[in-house]
Design a protein around this motif. Structure first.
Motif, PDB file in Angstrom:
ATOM      1  N   ALA A 151       0.568  -1.356   0.163  1.00 29.68           N
ATOM      2  CA  ALA A 151      -0.121   0.021  -0.402  1.00 29.68           C
ATOM      3  C   ALA A 151       0.662   1.173  -0.160  1.00 29.68           C
ATOM      4  O   ALA A 151       0.457   1.990  -0.200  1.00 29.68           O
ATOM      5  N   VAL A 152       1.879   0.987   0.736  1.00 31.46           N
ATOM      6  CA  VAL A 152       2.991   2.132   0.791  1.00 31.46           C
ATOM      7  C   VAL A 152       3.349   2.656  -0.270  1.00 31.46           C
ATOM      8  O   VAL A 152       3.124   3.451  -0.995  1.00 31.46           O
ATOM      9  N   GLU A 153       3.866   1.542  -1.518  1.00 26.67           N
ATOM     10  CA  GLU A 153       4.398   1.393  -2.461  1.00 26.67           C
ATOM     11  C   GLU A 153       3.504   1.795  -2.997  1.00 26.67           C
ATOM     12  O   GLU A 153       3.653   3.232  -4.475  1.00 26.67           O
ATOM     13  N   GLU A 154       2.023   1.782  -3.111  1.00 30.83           N
ATOM     14  CA  GLU A 154       0.848   2.165  -4.124  1.00 30.83           C
ATOM     15  C   GLU A 154       0.406   3.646  -3.724  1.00 30.83           C
ATOM     16  O   GLU A 154       0.755   4.486  -5.578  1.00 30.83           O
ATOM     17  N   ASN A 155       0.996   4.033  -2.936  1.00 29.71           N
ATOM     18  CA  ASN A 155       0.697   5.458  -2.751  1.00 29.71           C
ATOM     19  C   ASN A 155       2.534   6.516  -2.814  1.00 29.71           C
ATOM     20  O   ASN A 155       1.591   7.227  -3.647  1.00 29.71           O
ATOM     21  N   LEU A 156       3.357   5.938  -2.199  1.00 27.53           N
ATOM     22  CA  LEU A 156       4.128   6.486  -3.605  1.00 27.53           C
ATOM     23  C   LEU A 156       3.994   6.734  -5.039  1.00 27.53           C
ATOM     24  O   LEU A 156       4.677   7.716  -6.149  1.00 27.53           O
ATOM     25  N   ARG A 157       3.442   5.986  -5.848  1.00 23.70           N
ATOM     26  CA  ARG A 157       3.164   6.005  -7.334  1.00 23.70           C
ATOM     27  C   ARG A 157       2.061   6.947  -7.522  1.00 23.70           C
ATOM     28  O   ARG A 157       2.318   7.614  -8.528  1.00 23.70           O
ATOM     29  N   GLU A 158       1.134   7.432  -6.267  1.00 23.69           N
ATOM     30  CA  GLU A 158      -0.016   8.416  -6.703  1.00 23.69           C
ATOM     31  C   GLU A 158       1.138   9.552  -6.451  1.00 23.69           C
ATOM     32  O   GLU A 158       0.751  10.797  -6.882  1.00 23.69           O
ATOM     33  N   TYR A 159       1.836   9.323  -5.647  1.00 25.98           N
ATOM     34  CA  TYR A 159       3.043  11.168  -5.343  1.00 25.98           C
ATOM     35  C   TYR A 159       3.459  11.111  -6.404  1.00 25.98           C
ATOM     36  O   TYR A 159       3.910  12.176  -6.920  1.00 25.98           O
ATOM     37  N   GLN A 160       3.966   9.589  -7.316  1.00 28.72           N
ATOM     38  CA  GLN A 160       5.004  10.365  -8.366  1.00 28.72           C
ATOM     39  C   GLN A 160       3.691  11.413  -9.565  1.00 28.72           C
ATOM     40  O   GLN A 160       4.102  12.209 -10.308  1.00 28.72           O
ATOM     41  N   LYS A 161       2.507  11.068  -9.769  1.00 30.63           N
ATOM     42  CA  LYS A 161       1.292  11.520 -10.655  1.00 30.63           C
ATOM     43  C   LYS A 161       1.466  12.852 -10.317  1.00 30.63           C
ATOM     44  O   LYS A 161       1.575  13.679 -11.077  1.00 30.63           O
ATOM     45  N   PHE A 162       1.451  12.884  -9.084  1.00 30.32           N
ATOM     46  CA  PHE A 162       1.204  14.229  -8.048  1.00 30.32           C
ATOM     47  C   PHE A 162       2.114  15.180  -8.504  1.00 30.32           C
ATOM     48  O   PHE A 162       1.819  16.284  -8.693  1.00 30.32           O
ATOM     49  N   THR A 163       3.815  15.336  -7.886  1.00 33.55           N
ATOM     50  CA  THR A 163       4.760  15.118  -8.579  1.00 33.55           C
ATOM     51  C   THR A 163       4.703  16.645  -9.512  1.00 33.55           C
ATOM     52  O   THR A 163       4.315  17.411  -9.522  1.00 33.55           O
ATOM     53  N   GLU A 164       4.422  15.088 -10.944  1.00 35.04           N
ATOM     54  CA  GLU A 164       4.670  15.699 -12.402  1.00 35.04           C
ATOM     55  C   GLU A 164       3.422  16.394 -12.574  1.00 35.04           C
ATOM     56  O   GLU A 164       4.225  16.872 -13.135  1.00 35.04           O
ATOM     57  N   GLN A 165       2.668  15.940 -12.102  1.00 30.81           N
ATOM     58  CA  GLN A 165       1.301  17.431 -12.660  1.00 30.81           C
ATOM     59  C   GLN A 165       1.354  18.835 -11.956  1.00 30.81           C
ATOM     60  O   GLN A 165       1.926  19.903 -12.492  1.00 30.81           O
ATOM     61  N   ALA A 166       2.019  18.613 -10.847  1.00 27.77           N
ATOM     62  CA  ALA A 166       2.512  20.212 -10.114  1.00 27.77           C
ATOM     63  C   ALA A 166       3.080  20.687 -10.715  1.00 27.77           C
ATOM     64  O   ALA A 166       3.194  22.020 -11.367  1.00 27.77           O
ATOM     65  N   LYS A 167       4.721  19.956 -11.145  1.00 30.76           N
ATOM     66  CA  LYS A 167       5.831  20.428 -11.586  1.00 30.76           C
ATOM     67  C   LYS A 167       5.895  21.335 -13.298  1.00 30.76           C
ATOM     68  O   LYS A 167       5.507  22.168 -13.902  1.00 30.76           O
ATOM     69  N   SER A 168       4.681  19.988 -14.314  1.00 30.82           N
ATOM     70  CA  SER A 168       3.671  20.470 -15.058  1.00 30.82           C
ATOM     71  C   SER A 168       3.267  21.740 -15.451  1.00 30.82           C
ATOM     72  O   SER A 168       3.115  22.854 -16.011  1.00 30.82           O
ATOM     73  N   LEU A 169       2.559  22.236 -14.065  1.00 29.78           N
ATOM     74  CA  LEU A 169       2.043  23.491 -13.958  1.00 29.78           C
ATOM     75  C   LEU A 169       2.872  24.983 -13.318  1.00 29.78           C
ATOM     76  O   LEU A 169       2.507  25.486 -13.113  1.00 29.78           O
ATOM     77  N   GLY A 170       4.553  24.164 -13.407  1.00 32.84           N
ATOM     78  CA  GLY A 170       5.238  25.850 -12.684  1.00 32.84           C
ATOM     79  C   GLY A 170       5.590  25.093 -11.586  1.00 32.84           C
ATOM     80  O   GLY A 170       6.543  26.540 -10.918  1.00 32.84           O
ATOM     81  N   ALA A 171       5.532  23.863 -10.551  1.00 36.35           N
ATOM     82  CA  ALA A 171       5.529  24.520  -9.304  1.00 36.35           C
ATOM     83  C   ALA A 171       6.554  23.673  -9.010  1.00 36.35           C
ATOM     84  O   ALA A 171       7.764  23.975  -9.254  1.00 36.35           O
ATOM     85  N   ASP A 172       7.029  24.847  -8.199  1.00 43.95           N
ATOM     86  CA  ASP A 172       8.643  24.735  -7.027  1.00 43.95           C
ATOM     87  C   ASP A 172       8.616  24.130  -6.130  1.00 43.95           C
ATOM     88  O   ASP A 172       9.824  23.673  -5.894  1.00 43.95           O
ATOM     89  N   ILE A 173       7.556  23.845  -5.553  1.00 40.98           N
ATOM     90  CA  ILE A 173       7.103  23.324  -4.520  1.00 40.98           C
ATOM     91  C   ILE A 173       6.299  22.313  -4.285  1.00 40.98           C
ATOM     92  O   ILE A 173       4.869  22.548  -4.380  1.00 40.98           O
ATOM     93  N   ILE A 174       6.614  21.313  -3.536  1.00 40.75           N
ATOM     94  CA  ILE A 174       5.410  20.333  -3.446  1.00 40.75           C
ATOM     95  C   ILE A 174       5.111  19.910  -2.054  1.00 40.75           C
ATOM     96  O   ILE A 174       5.535  19.433  -1.185  1.00 40.75           O
ATOM     97  N   VAL A 175       3.342  20.193  -1.858  1.00 40.35           N
ATOM     98  CA  VAL A 175       3.721  18.992   0.028  1.00 40.35           C
ATOM     99  C   VAL A 175       2.604  18.072   0.041  1.00 40.35           C
ATOM    100  O   VAL A 175       1.609  18.427  -0.062  1.00 40.35           O
ATOM    101  N   PHE A 176       3.427  17.492   0.758  1.00 43.42           N
ATOM    102  CA  PHE A 176       2.761  15.829   0.691  1.00 43.42           C
ATOM    103  C   PHE A 176       1.693  16.016   2.425  1.00 43.42           C
ATOM    104  O   PHE A 176       2.304  16.725   3.269  1.00 43.42           O
ATOM    105  N   PRO A 177       0.467  15.423   2.258  1.00 44.75           N
ATOM    106  CA  PRO A 177      -0.183  15.086   3.922  1.00 44.75           C
ATOM    107  C   PRO A 177       0.671  14.403   5.305  1.00 44.75           C
ATOM    108  O   PRO A 177       1.558  13.554   4.570  1.00 44.75           O
ATOM    109  N   GLU A 178       0.962  14.651   6.262  1.00 49.51           N
ATOM    110  CA  GLU A 178       0.000  13.956   7.046  1.00 49.51           C
ATOM    111  C   GLU A 178       0.607  12.584   7.202  1.00 49.51           C
ATOM    112  O   GLU A 178      -1.099  12.641   6.804  1.00 49.51           O
ATOM    113  N   TYR A 179       0.731  11.178   7.600  1.00 48.56           N
ATOM    114  CA  TYR A 179       0.511  10.081   6.954  1.00 48.56           C
ATOM    115  C   TYR A 179       0.129   9.520   6.280  1.00 48.56           C
ATOM    116  O   TYR A 179      -1.094   9.200   5.603  1.00 48.56           O
TER     117      TYR A 179
END
Length: 489
Positions: A64-92
């Motif tokens: 499940a942790v690995e699945e969540n890491l894959r979701e983090y990857q998608k969000f990070t790539e999307q954020a970068k495509s929109l020009g983000a300099d920093i991305i913050v993920f939640p507690e737990y």
């Protein structure tokens, strides 16, 4: 087993010394992009994620942790495509909240984290498949591959002499994947499986876009140390804030508390919340004095917000909806007085608690409501509150709240029990009080969307001698909570 090239072996051996050394101590995905005003002269794009983690409670696994890491990857790539300099993920966000009360599970899912004051090395540059290094390695690679600052929360393991310690830790990676900061949560909300440091960490980091950030986690927001100290003593421009907040009425629903803190502290807050509305956890946003963009969801799902911080001020965006679970504050120690609605004329009332006096000036327009069906009450407090059974916090509160009945506990009831407020308008409302400290927040909440009022709807001012006032200048119905709120001083 590990496999390394010979040149990497010596580097890994060195970093392991630092890793083991310790100083004392299916969700839906949506994207939004807005512009906000910055308190700094430097502008940047900030991404925050409202995240619904995969993995069933009571059965969270490495898979499940690995699945969540894959979701983090998608969000990070999307954020970068929109020009983000920093991305913050939640507690737990990687593990769900399940491990915080189960030591064996927390230990199983924990990670070693390089000391940011030690070797300046990117974990992504190391070849490893070890379970207690893999998550940090993959997060480092996400930051490096997307050339973005990345903040993630995880369970950190630390060997201190013969003892294994586990911390709720935020880890900050720079654009090269290097660990440049880590913060261990001090005020644990239960979390009996985890440890906290003897004194709070003070964690800051400076970015290549000229902004200095502070780092805190969830419940830390309620206390002076280290949270207020970051702003007052270390002059940070913004604070990153992973959270798994449990919303509480009438003053501490997630977006309400986040917006109030940013406005009162006059600093930007990048809040990333875990999404579990049925248990009361939702609330994410980018907040600044004068403007914010916030979301609270009534159903399970994930959402990415990318906001420009700096430049011209835009309108605030409140994308909140009712339906999340709320806790109820114990209001026993508060003084309470129902506002007199007779005649609908302008009125002034005063109520005190332990020598602390609150003054309210108001005029209501009832619309189709009968005065007997409308119950706004003043709530005033000057006392200590014990949080999570162990942390004492001094409190001073001066507020009006829509209550479902005449008793104190009715002022902490669910929104659905005080629906009259959706049809009542305040033609005039000012609250004022002289506080014993300078840590006062403008606390607001609307029953229409269960989110905070836009800053354009009120004036928040401080005069000589810690005399604060909050004036409502909106003309909408639905005012649920409106007050001056001070805690943790």
């Amino acid at each position: 087993m590990l496999s390394y090239t010979l040149p990497a072996l010596m580097t890994i051996f060195a970093i392991v010394l630092y890793l083991f050394y310790v100083a004392p101590v299916p969700p839906t995905q949506e994207i939004q992009k807005v512009k906000l005003k910055s308190m700094t002269t430097n502008s940047f794009y900030a991404a925050v994620v409202e995240f619904s983690p995969k993995g069933a409670l009571h059965n969270i696994t490495h898979n499940a942790v690995e699945e969540n890491l894959r979701e983090y990857q998608k969000f990070t790539e999307q954020a970068k495509s929109l020009g983000a300099d920093i991305i913050v993920f939640p507690e737990y966000g990687l593990t769900t909240i399940e491990p915080y009360n189960k030591h064996s599970l927390a230990l199983e899912l924990s990670q070693f984290v390089p000391d940011p004051d030690g070797l300046k090395i990117s974990p992504c540059d190391l070849e490893t498949n070890e379970l207690d290094l893999r998550v940090v390695h993959k997060l480092s690679c996400l930051a490096k591959q997307n050339r973005i600052y990345l903040v993630a929360n995880l369970i950190q393991k630390v060997i201190d002499k013969s003892e294994m310690l586990l911390f709720n830790t935020n880890v900050v990676f720079d654009r090269n994947g290097k660990v440049i900061a880590r913060y261990r949560k001090f005020h644990l909300f239960g979390e009996i499986a985890l440890n906290h440091t003897d004194i709070p960490d003070i964690t800051t980091f400076i970015t290549d876009f000229g902004v200095t950030f502070g780092v805190i986690t969830c419940f830390d927001l309620m206390f002076r140390s280290p949270t207020v100290d970051l702003v007052r003593k270390f002059n940070v421009d913004a604070v990153v804030f992973p959270t798994a907040w449990f919303s509480e009425l009438p003053f501490l629903t997630a977006s309400q508390a986040q917006a109030a803190w940013a406005a009162g502290m006059k600093v930007s807050l990048l809040a990333s919340g875990i999404n579990n509305p049925k248990d009361g956890s939702t609330g994410t946003g980018v907040y600044q004095p004068g403007a914010f963009h916030t979301v609270m969801l009534s159903s399970s799902g994930s959402k990415l917000l990318v906001s420009k911080v700096g430049g011209s001020q835009e309108q605030s965006s409140v994308e909140t909806s009712c339906g999340f679970k709320t806790l109820s504050e114990n209001l026993t120690s508060y003084s309470i007085a129902a506002l007199s609605l007779a005649g609908g004329q302008p009125r002034s009332e005063t109520l005190c608690n332990s020598g602390f006096c609150c003054h309210v000036h108001f005029q209501l327009e009832l619309g189709v409501e009968k005065s007997d069906d409308v119950r706004y009450s003043m709530l005033v407090l000057s006392d200590e509150r014990l949080h999570a059974g162990q942390y004492k916090s001094k409190m001073q509160v001066c507020a009006i709240v829509a209550c479902s009945g005449p008793e104190k506990h009715n002022c902490a009831d669910d929104f659905s029990k005080s629906t009259f407020s959706k049809r009542v308008t305040f033609k005039y409302l000012t609250i004022e009080a002289k506080f014993s400290n300078d840590q006062v927040l403008p606390n607001t909440l609307s029953a229409l969307n269960c989110g905070p009022l836009k800053p354009a709807y009120y004036y928040f001012t401080r005069d000589i001698g810690n005399h604060y006032s909050l004036k409502y200048i909106g003309n909408e119905t639905g005012l649920h909570t409106f007050g001056l709120y001070s805690h943790g001083f």
